[in-house]
Design an enzyme around this catalytic site. Structure first.
Site, mmCIF file in Angstrom:
data_model
loop_
_atom_site.group_PDB
_atom_site.id
_atom_site.type_symbol
_atom_site.label_atom_id
_atom_site.label_comp_id
_atom_site.label_asym_id
_atom_site.label_seq_id
_atom_site.Cartn_x
_atom_site.Cartn_y
_atom_site.Cartn_z
ATOM 1 N N TYR A 32 0.830 -1.202 0.000
ATOM 2 C CA TYR A 32 0.000 0.000 0.000
ATOM 3 C C TYR A 32 0.862 1.248 0.000
ATOM 4 O O TYR A 32 2.078 1.182 0.181
ATOM 5 C CB TYR A 32 -0.963 -0.010 1.193
ATOM 6 C CG TYR A 32 -0.333 0.309 2.542
ATOM 7 C CD1 TYR A 32 0.507 -0.592 3.182
ATOM 8 C CD2 TYR A 32 -0.564 1.531 3.166
ATOM 9 C CE1 TYR A 32 1.090 -0.292 4.406
ATOM 10 C CE2 TYR A 32 0.016 1.842 4.399
ATOM 11 C CZ TYR A 32 0.841 0.926 5.005
ATOM 12 O OH TYR A 32 1.424 1.231 6.209
ATOM 13 N N ARG A 51 8.275 4.034 -4.661
ATOM 14 C CA ARG A 51 8.269 3.082 -3.535
ATOM 15 C C ARG A 51 7.231 1.977 -3.768
ATOM 16 O O ARG A 51 7.476 0.816 -3.422
ATOM 17 C CB ARG A 51 8.020 3.809 -2.215
ATOM 18 C CG ARG A 51 8.211 2.877 -1.026
ATOM 19 C CD ARG A 51 8.159 3.603 0.293
ATOM 20 N NE ARG A 51 6.869 4.252 0.488
ATOM 21 C CZ ARG A 51 6.601 5.098 1.482
ATOM 22 N NH1 ARG A 51 7.536 5.408 2.369
ATOM 23 N NH2 ARG A 51 5.401 5.640 1.614
ATOM 24 N N ARG A 100 -6.820 -21.010 -1.294
ATOM 25 C CA ARG A 100 -6.115 -20.551 -0.076
ATOM 26 C C ARG A 100 -4.822 -21.345 0.153
ATOM 27 O O ARG A 100 -4.596 -21.972 1.171
ATOM 28 C CB ARG A 100 -6.992 -20.652 1.186
ATOM 29 C CG ARG A 100 -6.419 -19.794 2.318
ATOM 30 C CD ARG A 100 -6.714 -20.261 3.723
ATOM 31 N NE ARG A 100 -5.742 -19.714 4.656
ATOM 32 C CZ ARG A 100 -4.640 -20.381 5.037
ATOM 33 N NH1 ARG A 100 -4.408 -21.605 4.607
ATOM 34 N NH2 ARG A 100 -3.784 -19.828 5.857
ATOM 35 N N LYS A 147 6.435 -1.875 1.950
ATOM 36 C CA LYS A 147 5.251 -1.262 2.565
ATOM 37 C C LYS A 147 4.090 -2.237 2.432
ATOM 38 O O LYS A 147 3.199 -2.087 1.592
ATOM 39 C CB LYS A 147 4.946 0.111 1.932
ATOM 40 C CG LYS A 147 4.091 0.980 2.841
ATOM 41 C CD LYS A 147 4.171 2.427 2.468
ATOM 42 C CE LYS A 147 3.162 3.296 3.222
ATOM 43 N NZ LYS A 147 3.300 3.333 4.668
ATOM 44 N N GLU A 179 12.939 2.316 13.493
ATOM 45 C CA GLU A 179 11.957 3.343 13.099
ATOM 46 C C GLU A 179 10.863 3.393 14.139
ATOM 47 O O GLU A 179 11.007 2.808 15.214
ATOM 48 C CB GLU A 179 11.407 3.041 11.698
ATOM 49 C CG GLU A 179 10.712 1.711 11.587
ATOM 50 C CD GLU A 179 10.110 1.453 10.208
ATOM 51 O OE1 GLU A 179 9.862 2.412 9.459
ATOM 52 O OE2 GLU A 179 9.871 0.278 9.899
ATOM 53 N N LEU A 203 11.222 1.256 6.853
ATOM 54 C CA LEU A 203 10.599 1.772 5.633
ATOM 55 C C LEU A 203 11.323 3.042 5.185
ATOM 56 O O LEU A 203 11.541 3.937 6.006
ATOM 57 C CB LEU A 203 9.128 2.095 5.913
ATOM 58 C CG LEU A 203 8.345 2.445 4.650
ATOM 59 C CD1 LEU A 203 8.002 1.170 3.878
ATOM 60 C CD2 LEU A 203 7.079 3.198 4.978
#
Ligand code: PDD
Length: 282
Positions: A32, A51, A100, A147, A179, A203
């Protein structure tokens, strides 16, 4: 209710539906971005799109849309209220997987979701008084440079910080700062602005990179280098930054004052540079 984009169509948010067999839902198998919109303009769009490409590449997916298609969607979703600060959220998952199976399904089609929401107005008290942080052990996986939507580690750490009366957890792995649970940290030591170097353990924040760019452009001394827990705990100033928070001063850490316990002079300088930069783009 606001309009959102899902798999090629625009629709009201309440009508947006995905399959329960989507791998984003089953495995958190997706990536995302969160992009600020100031004065109707997408902030640092090229950096966010780069990114996104890096994250997709790391999870072995192609970007399902062309840059101009993404931009068309963002403009459509944010165009109605250009004068209000907004945030665009986009998510790409590996799509529906009827079996799955942990293995990637053959020929699945990515699920693409985009929404925009009005950003919470900035609380002026934050720049005046600062926020509280706590130091927690970084117990996440070691691909924090992606991300990814699988954010359970970050979610648990952020909640632990909140339960301890703080707004953010500053994370330590092997004695070194990595971070925040959803921010990148900076410390000030003897007038120098320091932040941990980019690696697989954090990140590469778009706001972090902008802070470094603004500091360097104003000849403020700064360096990307490892920061020990001790250096964090004895820093003159601590800042955290992200697309949704901008730059915020941390004035209490684990219940103790950081420096004088008020936002520092370098924070005021970087915040002015940041606000001027924002204003210059709108
Ligand atoms: N989070 N580190 C982590 C773990 C983050 O989740 C974020 C951002 C950042 C800062 O990155 P940027 O400056 O590019 O926003 C650092 C977003 C805002 C979120 O998850 O909502």
């Amino acid at each position: 209710m606001s309009e959102v984009y899902l798999n090629g169509e625009l629709m009201p948010l309440e009508e947006a539906r995905i399959s329960v067999m989507d791998r984003g839902f089953l495995f958190g198998d997706g990536v995302y971005e969160v992009i600020p919109v100031y004065g109707g303009r997408l902030f640092r769009l090229a950096q966010h799109m780069q990114r996104l490409d890096n994250s997709l590449h790391s999870i072995r997916m192609e970007n399902p849309l062309q840059p101009e298609d993404w931009e068309k969607i963002f403009k459509r979703l944010t165009g109605a209220t250009p004068d209000i600060e907004q945030l665009v959220y986009l998510q790409v998952t590996r799509g529906v997987d009827w079996a799955r199976n942990h293995l990637f399904p053959r020929g699945s089609k990515a699920t693409v979701f985009v929404m925009a929401w009005i950003a919470k107005p900035k609380d002026p008290d934050i720049a005046k008084k600062g926020v509280a942080g706590v130091v927690l052990e970084d117990n996440r996986w070691n691909r924090c440079d992606i991300k990814a939507t699988s954010l359970l580690g970050n979610v648990l750490l952020r909640q632990e910080a909140q339960d301890a009366g703080a707004t953010e957890a500053i994370l330590i792995r092997d004695g070194l700062v990595t971070e925040g649970s959803s921010t990148n940290p900076f410390i000030i030591q003897d007038g120098e602005i320091l932040t941990p170097p980019s690696s697989n353990l954090l990140l590469p924040g778009v706001t972090r990179d902008l802070v470094l760019e603004l500091a360097r452009g104003s000849d403020m001394p700064c360096a990307e280098r490892q920061i020990t827990r001790d250096e964090l705990e004895t820093a003159d100033e601590i800042w955290i930054c992200s697309s949704s928070r901008e730059v915020q001063p941390v004035t209490r850490l684990d219940g103790k004052p950081v420096g004088d316990g008020v936002p520092g002079t370098l924070f005021r300088r970087i915040d002015t540079l940041f606000q001027d930069y924002k204003a210059s783009l709108s």
